[in-house]
Design a protein around this motif. Structure first.
Motif, PDB file in Angstrom:
ATOM      1  N   VAL A 217      -5.318  -0.102  -7.105  1.00 46.01           N
ATOM      2  CA  VAL A 217      -6.505   0.547  -6.563  1.00 46.01           C
ATOM      3  C   VAL A 217      -6.076   1.920  -6.069  1.00 46.01           C
TER       4      VAL A 217
ATOM      5  N   SER B  78      -7.894  -1.306   3.308  1.00 44.89           N
ATOM      6  CA  SER B  78      -6.587  -1.635   2.740  1.00 44.89           C
ATOM      7  C   SER B  78      -5.910  -2.788   3.466  1.00 44.89           C
TER       8      SER B  78
ATOM      9  N   ILE C  65     -14.681  -0.807  -1.847  1.00 45.23           N
ATOM     10  CA  ILE C  65     -13.853  -0.335  -2.954  1.00 45.23           C
ATOM     11  C   ILE C  65     -14.746   0.011  -4.145  1.00 45.23           C
TER      12      ILE C  65
ATOM     13  N   LYS D 219       0.850  -1.177   0.000  1.00 41.80           N
ATOM     14  CA  LYS D 219       0.000   0.000   0.000  1.00 41.80           C
ATOM     15  C   LYS D 219       0.893   1.238   0.000  1.00 41.80           C
TER      16      LYS D 219
ATOM     17  N   TYR E 175      -7.340  -5.971   2.033  1.00 40.59           N
ATOM     18  CA  TYR E 175      -7.327  -6.130   0.579  1.00 40.59           C
ATOM     19  C   TYR E 175      -5.994  -6.719   0.149  1.00 40.59           C
TER      20      TYR E 175
ATOM     21  N   MET F  59      -2.286  -0.927  -3.612  1.00 39.81           N
ATOM     22  CA  MET F  59      -3.236   0.169  -3.431  1.00 39.81           C
ATOM     23  C   MET F  59      -2.477   1.465  -3.185  1.00 39.81           C
TER      24      MET F  59
END
Length: 303
Positions: A128, A145, A173, A95, A148, A152
């Protein structure tokens, strides 16, 4: 927003031993609480953002959920090749978190402005892209997050942003979040911390419009977008980013597809409020630079 993010990340880490935070020589007075609580899952790599992305990709391949955190353009524009090949290509569980999106670091000049990174990241497969409008959205996106699996980008404001929304748990999302409903032709769609300005301006000027937050720029929920376009035929988008390849561009692309697919009855009128293909070459505070860049609303935009 950065405080909301780190507090929520600490909450997620209490029940998830896979979370690892890497910072690039910043975050003092922000990340210490995480560092002190989880020193074995925290690393400050110094001014070395490209290697930070590579280290994160490696750690993710060992099973970690890795967050890399730095000022707006440093973990993004500076690391674009590493994000593309090391992270996104391998669908690594990394992330990328940028604090100080848009013109937040106003007085530090163009080197610290993050006003092109959404366009670049939006074109990279598997990414994302999240852009919370207030601390509550930042908390919700941080929680998402952590659960996921995949790359991202989380685009945060700097500090001191007001809470626009009440706390909520139903964010997913791709959501387009309705702040204010209206039966008028108008719909204002906003992404990022400029939402507070937008809400206040609408209220102060008694403008009749629906207001939507866009906490996810990629992917966009096409069903929700179609519902907005079928109800509101005058759409205004507001973002703290270059006009090219930003959230307004994303709407135009998706609406064009929806119109071609017959899922919207007519193509709406769309006005994009964003930066007009220019760098900011003057000094000033955040509010001044927003005005200078003409990131402002006008009654003429609303029919």
């Amino acid at each position: 927003m950065r405080t909301a993010f780190i507090k929520q990340l600490i909450e997620e880490t209490r029940t998830n031993e896979r979370i690892f935070l890497i910072v690039g020589d910043l975050g003092y007075n922000v990340v210490e609480a995480f560092r002190d609580a989880y020193p074995d899952r925290f690393l400050n790599v110094g001014i070395d953002e490209q290697n930070m992305a590579g280290i994160a990709a490696g750690l993710s391949m060992q099973g970690f959920i890795v967050y890399i955190y730095s000022i707006g353009n440093f973990p993004t524009l500076r690391c674009m090749e590493q994000i593309r090949f090391d992270i996104a290509y391998h669908h690594a569980n990394v992330k990328v978190v940028a604090v100080g999106a848009g013109l937040s670091y106003a007085d530090l000049g163009a080197t610290h402005h993050a006003t092109e990174e959404v366009g670049m990241l939006r074109s990279i497969p598997n990414m994302v892209i999240a852009s919370p409008s207030d601390p509550n959205e930042a908390r919700a996106i941080t929680k998402i997050s952590a659960n996921y699996e995949g790359p991202m980008y989380i685009r945060l404001g700097k500090a001191g942003e007001k809470e626009v929304y009440p706390k909520y748990e139903d964010l997913t999302i791709g959501n387009i979040h309705c702040y204010q409903e209206s039966d008028s032709e108008n719909a204002l769609l906003v992404t990022g911390s400029i939402m507070d300005y937008a809400v206040n301006w609408i209220n102060e000027n008694n403008v009749q419009t629906a207001i939507f937050s866009v906490p996810f720029i990629k992917p966009l929920n096409k069903k929700l977008l179609a519902a907005v376009a079928n109800k509101h035929h005058n759409i205004i988008t507001l973002e703290e980013h270059q006009k090219s390849c930003g959230v307004g561009s994303a709407f135009i692309e998706q609406l064009s597809d929806l119109y071609q697919e017959g899922k919207i009855a007519q193509y709406p009128k769309i006005r994009r409020i964003a930066m007009n293909d220019s760098f900011i070459e003057v000094a000033g505070n955040h509010a001044y630079l927003r005005q200078y860049a003409e990131l402002v609303l006008n009654k003429e935009y609303f029919v």
